[in-house]
Design a protein around this motif. Structure first.
Motif, PDB file in Angstrom:
ATOM      1  N   THR A 113       6.550   2.483   2.841  1.00  0.00           N
ATOM      2  CA  THR A 113       7.264   2.176   4.087  1.00  0.00           C
ATOM      3  C   THR A 113       7.222   0.681   4.389  1.00  0.00           C
ATOM      4  O   THR A 113       7.988   0.187   5.189  1.00  0.00           O
ATOM      5  N   MET A 114       6.331  -0.037   3.732  1.00  0.00           N
ATOM      6  CA  MET A 114       6.054  -1.413   4.164  1.00  0.00           C
ATOM      7  C   MET A 114       7.063  -2.406   3.611  1.00  0.00           C
ATOM      8  O   MET A 114       6.724  -3.294   2.820  1.00  0.00           O
ATOM      9  N   VAL A 115       8.277  -2.274   4.088  1.00  0.00           N
ATOM     10  CA  VAL A 115       9.357  -3.115   3.586  1.00  0.00           C
ATOM     11  C   VAL A 115       9.068  -4.592   3.813  1.00  0.00           C
ATOM     12  O   VAL A 115       9.268  -5.422   2.938  1.00  0.00           O
ATOM     13  N   THR A 161      11.360   8.596   3.672  1.00  0.00           N
ATOM     14  CA  THR A 161      12.366   7.555   3.865  1.00  0.00           C
ATOM     15  C   THR A 161      12.547   6.629   2.674  1.00  0.00           C
ATOM     16  O   THR A 161      13.481   5.846   2.656  1.00  0.00           O
ATOM     17  N   ASP A 186       0.803  -1.226   0.000  1.00  0.00           N
ATOM     18  CA  ASP A 186       0.000   0.000   0.000  1.00  0.00           C
ATOM     19  C   ASP A 186       0.832   1.271   0.000  1.00  0.00           C
ATOM     20  O   ASP A 186       0.461   2.259  -0.597  1.00  0.00           O
TER      21      ASP A 186
END
Ligand SMILES: Nc1ncnc2c1ncn2[C@@H]1O[C@H](COP(=O)(O)OP(=O)(O)OP(=O)(O)O)[C@@H](O)[C@H]1O
Ligand SMILES: Nc1ncnc2c1ncn2[C@@H]1O[C@H](COP(=O)(O)OP(=O)(O)OP(=O)(O)O)[C@@H](O)[C@H]1O
Ligand SMILES: O[C@@H]1[C@@H](O)[C@H](O)OC[C@H]1O
Ligand SMILES: [Mg+2]
Ligand SMILES: [Mg+2]
Lengths: 290, 505, 334, 334
Positions: A45-47, A138, A42
């Motif tokens: 950031t969702m590594v 990030t 989504d």
């Protein structure tokens, strides 16, 4: 059955940019008669979610995998596993810091953002205040575009002051509010750079809602709204990558790699600056998406 | 003429409990029919069937001679059946008027409420019950006695033909009880049939026309109230005769003072209360509803903050800011409101009994000794005759009286030197009441100092060694216990208002 | 005559107790059905490597969900589990990479950070009476910001601590039984689950979790220092988030400072799918683990079937509702 | 003498009631303090244009928060408000752009879609007894997926309906009082708030909102068809999300299918900051609006001060906690 299967694990899915990459991949799939799937988390950031997607892709025993790493290092153990299983990896979008990928079809975001900085400097007379609305604080692309822009300004345009860098998650509404606050705080602001489609549209909206007409906006990527804003003169111009080309080349390279053919290590899919003057130029129009 | 209600062959099983076995009951127009039985006999269950809340496993319900199927509370209401539940079921965040008229709100067009009319109707109803209460008061702010009155008002607003009252007076004081009885008289004359459940035996003679006794889920007998002595009814309920007992007052001259309270104040509800209790003594606290007895107990126990006042335990001043401090100082408090302040309803009997004493069952590593808790729980289940399939039964599935016994067990286990019991026999059957009185006496004989707050004067007279009486937050006097003191003397002190203070404030 | 709802629930409740072993087995039903369906639909699903991938994918959310379970049983909520996990990972990164200290200190840093943050949340809630939703929402944002501040808005890699990835990706079990290469992360999930189940079922702390969720005022009036216990429970939940932080950091060989928000919803969803009530007083760790597994099996299975991503979302939503509904029907019937 | 002990109410409670106007004024305290602080900190803050910007930034979240308020007062929760908003926007786009129908039909499509979806959520909750958290979590995902499916994963622009942006960005008030160019979006927010406050305070539906949240079983035992009312409340909340969908689509002159998730947390946060209890039974629309304003003022102010984003997050979290705490202290003192 025996169609060659190539999953693309991307950084995102819902953005128009990614849909354009997907369109390119689908085009190649049709052309070369292979099966392609396209998936991404989504947000950027969702590594770990991306890693889960990569594991599920590996479980499907694909012929090759296309991969746009959110964090290259974090993915290395799984990439090694792919290597052990002789599944070639093709990196796309922004590259993977590793020699595992057989090929990379990516944009040089730093250089592209530096180009945006030069254009901005040009348009505001090489001095004054500018701000950035960036899509992510990030993620690789967020950092590269921010730093590419900021560093170029510092090196080459010392009279330009960057007064604010804020992050709107590529969400149009959030980016709109951010833009309005920035304008409120800096009435003499001359230009804003929006680092991806959602950010750029948000900037256009924010400037419009603030009732300002004198702010130079430079965007990134395309999409119907951004193209319209350029045509209408609300946005001075934008950087475009070649998302359809990225998708297409990724799949093409993957097929070649799966067949054991040699593939070119670096597939430069390029980037361009476009504005009112060249937006209908066939070379540019070809890399823009709606 | 056919009966208003006839229930026959009613069966109801819950897991592990055969609550009703071929139970039967009937009700005539214009009569008050009392339903009696020990805690857990199945009274509430039978009435929940009649009001459509439970469906029977077997049996028939007839209204006006017609067999009917009660698919839910709404269907029961449509048949003119209203119920005042044993456990309060009010909407605490709503006002008194809103509660009374829930589902019957006066409306204007487009679903708009006519709040003024609602408050008027509610006010009228409250007025007819002689209750001075603003219908706009939020229910959560009322004491349970007043909440109970709201439940009654709510049921009355339905204008039912059949009105079930499941222990309506458990939380009421005499004045309100009289008020309720006047209302019942009025309804009777209008031809309403009333089913009345209570553990207060004296009420039988005052209002009941007939009495049906149940035991262990079974129908025992139906008798005319006027012709049957209370003692007979009691022996039919409990299956044996109970003997009347009176208090024997021990000689406490040499006993040490266990608890001494000096100059306790809290707003207007506690005004300069001072008293002492000795080891081995039972001090009764009498007073009208709202006299401030509960407030005094909570302030001593650290459940509420106090404005001023000192508490001495064994002659030493103790500072009590929280219930934990109180328990550490050896004071236990059994609240009058078991549902809100006494029990973790969703937890089992074992856990609730151990709740105040977990330290006893915990080893160094914080592990609980379930075996020991089980043994203890079973011990109390037996001693207090708590009716439950086993010690793992969720407390909310017990009958009201048995829940009360669980709270008592919790504090007995905690073994405090000083125990404050606030309405300890609320909802408890006659047999068990006698049990609890004996238990209180035994605890006192053991050297414990005991305070019993009760709104039932016979109970106060039955247990107290001395009787403290409160009125409007002040302690208006302390009377000796035993046969020498009369209800009239207590009532005199309980209504001794302090006009001076009143004006001053 | 059919049972009325009131009657239905009560009989279910008693039945629940009467046959808890039976019950626990049955609780897997939705999960088992999902697994069977996916196995039939794709040969790639039911393979050791994929089962391990599913378990691995469950480990972080599972551990967070266990932390959330404790808090939810007390009748509270913890929205900060996700960003606290990240903050703990960042603190481990600071200790191991920035300060170059040895591994055990990094582990201790993560756990202590978690416990400390939990203590703060617990204090805000118990002492200052701030509603748990607000207190932990505030903490969620504070921790999210602090992770970015402390890490300098960039990932901290654990390249100086080569053994760090082993925490999650190594396989102790695999080194003994080579055919069962279950990663340590999964092992840790089950150890944490076992410990939490033990604490909930067998210790005073666990007892007070349920009691606070059931009737806090009654517990306070029993002379229990409810505030202290509540703070303790939040602290424990925080420490468990610290474990999740170690797991995710070790799996990604990096502390990703921006990650974490949104994870609280997955964790709470696992708890609720697992049958724990948000109003407190009841719940089980086993249920939570099953809830978390349902979520990962679903995602993994749909991916393996190459369902288009937008349809994955639609199906996930539908199946969550159906699974919970089926589970409730099963219990009611029982 | 102010207290009425004969009434059985404490003096505090009586005071609360006696001076509700006073009370409501004071509830602004945290908000006012924030505004004063920011005004002192930056001359750019307290300007008409910025005040309007803040109000406009509140409009979407404010409307969603009003929808959430209704549901939360019943003791439920609605996690689907954000993605439902998007789905309604997409449906308006389908009707206006893909089908080329006139504006009123587009508006009707958004509202009906919202009401329908709310009806489904309400039915899952009331009839099928699925916990609200699960039912609306499922709906959140389903609607998120469907928005992508129906839009073809791309924004739908309203270029064929030139009057569409006017819904949110035009200014009816400004056309009458040119010095007060308050955008219609803000006007709509306040109209929705007034309507919701009226419904809550003056209608049967509102009464049952509070009653259900207070003690659903008691309401049911009173013979009220609780299921039907509950479904009605969710449907109304859904329709309000439809209004939010129109507002955001009109502001962005497009239905953005990917947006929406995450908005539910902001909405619920506004509700809770506004003093509505998550356990149901109490709450006010005014409080919710203040809660939503606190959140936008905070964000706007911190952005104007050019506080670094990571610190913005830390400060937002802290100030939310402090504001709620201060508000509670104030009420306790009162
Ligand atoms: N929902 C339920 N589930 C299981 N057992 C129940 C349930 N309701 C009642 N019981 C049990 O059925 C029996 C009868 O309970 P009931 O409430 O009818 O008693 P009662 O005569 O009203 O007692 P009391 O005087 O104490 O109120 C008790 O043993 C009780 O524990
Ligand atoms: N929760 C509460 N909120 C507001 N007022 C209360 C509350 N509890 C008690 N009061 C008020 O405090 C006063 C003392 O009540 P308290 O309950 O101590 O009296 P009591 O003598 O124990 O009578 P009762 O028989 O009703 O328990 C009364 O005026 C009562 O209305
Ligand atoms: O990397 C992506 C970038 O290329 C696109 O422009 O916007 C979204 C980013 O995730
Ligand atoms: Mg009963
Ligand atoms: Mg009392």
């Amino acid at each position: 059955q025996d169609k060659m299967y190539i999953p693309l694990i991307s950084k995102g899915f819902q953005h128009q940019f990614w849909q354009a990459v997907k369109a390119g991949a689908d085009k190649a799939a049709k052309e070369f008669d292979v099966e392609v799937t396209f998936e991404g988390p989504d947000n950027e950031t969702m590594v770990d979610k991306q890693i889960d997607m990569l594991s599920a892709a590996l479980a499907k025993k694909p012929a090759a995998i296309g991969f746009a790493a959110l964090d290259s290092q974090a993915a290395i153990p799984l990439l090694r596993k792919a290597q052990e299983q002789n599944i070639p990896i093709i990196a796309f979008d922004s590259g993977v810091d590793s020699d595992i990928p057989m090929a990379t079809a990516a944009t040089d975001n730093i250089a592209a953002a530096a180009l945006a900085a030069d254009k901005m400097a040009d348009l505001i007379g090489d001095e004054g205040k500018v701000a950035l609305v960036v899509h992510d604080q990030t993620s690789r692309t967020g950092i590269d575009r921010r730093d590419g822009f900021v560093n170029r300004i510092k090196e080459a345009h010392p009279k330009i002051e960057i007064v604010s860098i804020q992050y709107g998650a590529g969400d149009q509404l959030q980016s709109t509010e951010i833009t309005k606050s920035i304008l409120q705080a800096n009435p003499d602001l001359k230009g804003i750079f929006g680092s991806n489609e959602g950010s750029a549209i948000g900037v256009v909206n924010g400037v419009k809602e603030s009732g300002r007409k004198d702010v130079v906006i430079i965007g990134y990527d395309s999409g119907a709204a951004q193209k319209q804003a350029i045509k209408d003169g609300l946005m001075a111009g934008a950087i475009t990558q070649n998302p359809v080309g990225i998708g297409y080349e990724t799949v093409k390279a993957a097929i070649a790699a799966a067949k054991g053919e040699t593939v070119e290590k670096n597939i430069d899919t390029g980037f361009y600056y476009y504005d009112k003057s060249n937006i209908d130029d066939p070379k540019i129009a070809a890399v823009l998406y709606d | 003429m056919t009966e208003l209600v006839r229930m026959t062959g009613i069966e109801k099983r819950f897991p592990g409990v055969h609550a009703l076995k071929q139970a039967q009951f009937d009700l005539k127009r214009g009569e008050v029919h009392a339903l009696m039985g020990e805690n857990g006999a199945g009274k509430s269950t039978l009435m929940k069937i009649l009001s459509g809340i439970y469906r029977p496993d077997d049996g028939t319900v007839e209204i006006d001679g017609q067999p009917i199927e009660l698919s839910g509370p709404k269907a029961a209401q449509a048949h003119g059946i209203g119920i005042i539940h044993q456990e309060l079921s009010l909407m605490n965040d709503l006002t008194v008027g809103q509660n009374i008229l829930i589902g019957k709100e006066p409306r204007r067009s487009f679903g708009r409420l006519d709040e003024r009319e609602l408050n008027r109707q509610a006010g009228e109803l409250l007025g007819s019950m002689h209750m001075k209460l603003d219908p706009k008061t939020i229910v959560a702010e009322l004491t349970i006695a007043r909440q109970q009155m709201i439940e009654i008002a709510k049921a009355l607003s339905n204008r039912s033909r059949i009105l079930i009252m499941d222990e309506p007076t458990a939380a009421l004081t005499d004045a309100e009880v009289s008020e309720l009885f006047a209302i019942i008289g009025r309804l009777k004359s209008e031809g309403v049939g009333i089913i009345y459940i209570s553990h207060k035996m004296d009420e039988l003679k005052r209002i009941a026309d007939r009495v049906t006794v149940m035991r262990d889920g079974e129908y025992v007998v139906t008798v005319e109230a006027a012709d049957t002595p209370v003692s007979t009814i009691i022996s039919m309920m409990v299956g044996r005769a109970l003997k009347e007992e009176t208090v024997t007052i021990p000689d406490l001259d040499t006993a040490e003072t266990a608890l001494s309270v000096r100059g306790l104040n809290r707003g207007r509800v506690i005004r300069d209360v001072s008293f002492e209790v000795r080891h081995g003594e039972i001090l009764g606290f009498a007073g009208l509803m709202g006299a401030g007895r509960t407030e005094v107990a909570r302030a001593i126990f650290g459940a509420d903050p106090k404005d001023s006042g000192e508490v001495f335990v064994h002659g030493k001043p103790v500072s009590i800011g929280t219930p934990k401090d109180a328990v550490r100082a050896g004071i236990g408090y059994l609240s009058e409101d078991r549902k809100h302040f006494g029990l973790a309803l969703g937890m089992d009997v074992r856990a609730n009994i151990a709740m105040a004493s977990l330290g006893q069952f915990t080893d160094m590593a914080g592990r609980l000794d379930e075996k020991a808790m089980q043994a203890t729980a079973n011990d109390y289940i037996e001693r207090l005759a708590i009716r439950t399939p086993d010690d793992r039964q969720e407390v909310q599935l017990l009958s009201g009286g048995n829940q009360q016994k669980v709270v008592i067990a919790k504090w007995l286990l905690r073994d405090c030197d000083i125990l404050i019991f606030d309405e300890p026999t609320r909802g408890i059957d006659v047999g068990a009441k006698g049990e609890i009185y004996r238990l209180l006496a035994a605890l006192a004989a053991d050297g414990k100092a005991i305070i019993v707050i009760s709104s039932e004067l016979p109970e106060i007279l039955r247990v107290s060694h001395r009787i403290a009486v409160m009125c409007e937050g002040r302690l208006t006097g302390i009377l000796p216990g035993g046969a020498g003191t009369t209800q009239e003397e207590i009532m005199h002190l309980a209504t001794l208002r302090d006009a001076m203070t009143e004006e001053h404030a | 005559m059919t049972a009325t709802p009131a009657n239905g629930t009560s009989s279910a409740a008693a039945w629940l107790k009467a046959s808890q072993a039976h019950q626990k087995l049955l609780a897997f039903a939705s999960l088992v059905v999902l697994i069977i369906v996916f196995s039939l639909a794709s040969p790639n699903f039911m393979q050791m490597s994929n089962m391990i991938a599913i378990l691995q994918a469950t480990s972080v959310n599972g551990v967070l969900a266990i932390a959330a379970t404790l808090v939810i049983i007390t009748g509270g909520i913890d929205l900060s589990v996700g960003t606290l996990m990240t903050f703990c990972a960042v603190m481990a990164g600071v200790v191991l990479t920035y300060l170059g200290m040895p591994l055990p200190l990094g582990i201790a840093a993560a756990l202590l950070t978690g416990a400390l943050s939990g203590t703060i949340s617990g204090t805000l809630i118990a002492k200052m009476k701030i509603p748990p939703f607000i207190a932990t929402l505030g903490m969620m944002l504070i921790l999210k910001g602090l992770s970015l501040v402390i890490s300098g808005t960039k990932p901290i890699y654990f390249n100086d601590t080569p053994s760090f990835p082993v925490i999650s990706t190594g396989s102790l079990i695999g080194s003994v039984f080579p055919s069962l290469p279950i990663p340590n992360g999964v092992l840790i999930l089950f150890l944490v689950a076992a410990a939490a189940a033990y604490i909930l079922g067998r210790t005073v702390l666990g007892r007070y979790c349920f009691a606070l969720g059931s009737n806090e005022e009654a517990v306070r009036l029993s002379g229990v220092n409810t505030d202290a216990w509540k703070i303790g429970i939040y602290a424990l939940a925080g420490a468990i988030c610290g474990i999740a932080g170690l797991l995710i950091a070790s799996r990604l060989n990096s502390a990703q400072p921006a990650l974490g928000q949104g994870y609280e919803l997955d964790a709470i969803a696992a708890v609720v799918i697992g049958g724990t009530s948000l109003s407190g007083g009841r719940g089980t760790v086993l249920g939570t683990i099953i809830g978390a597994l349902i979520m990962s099996v679903l995602l993994n299975g749909l991916r393996i079937l190459s369902v288009a991503q937008e349809w994955q979302t639609v199906l996930t939503g539908s199946i969550i509702i159906i699974a919970v509904y089926a589970d409730m029907m099963r219990r009611r019937r029982a």
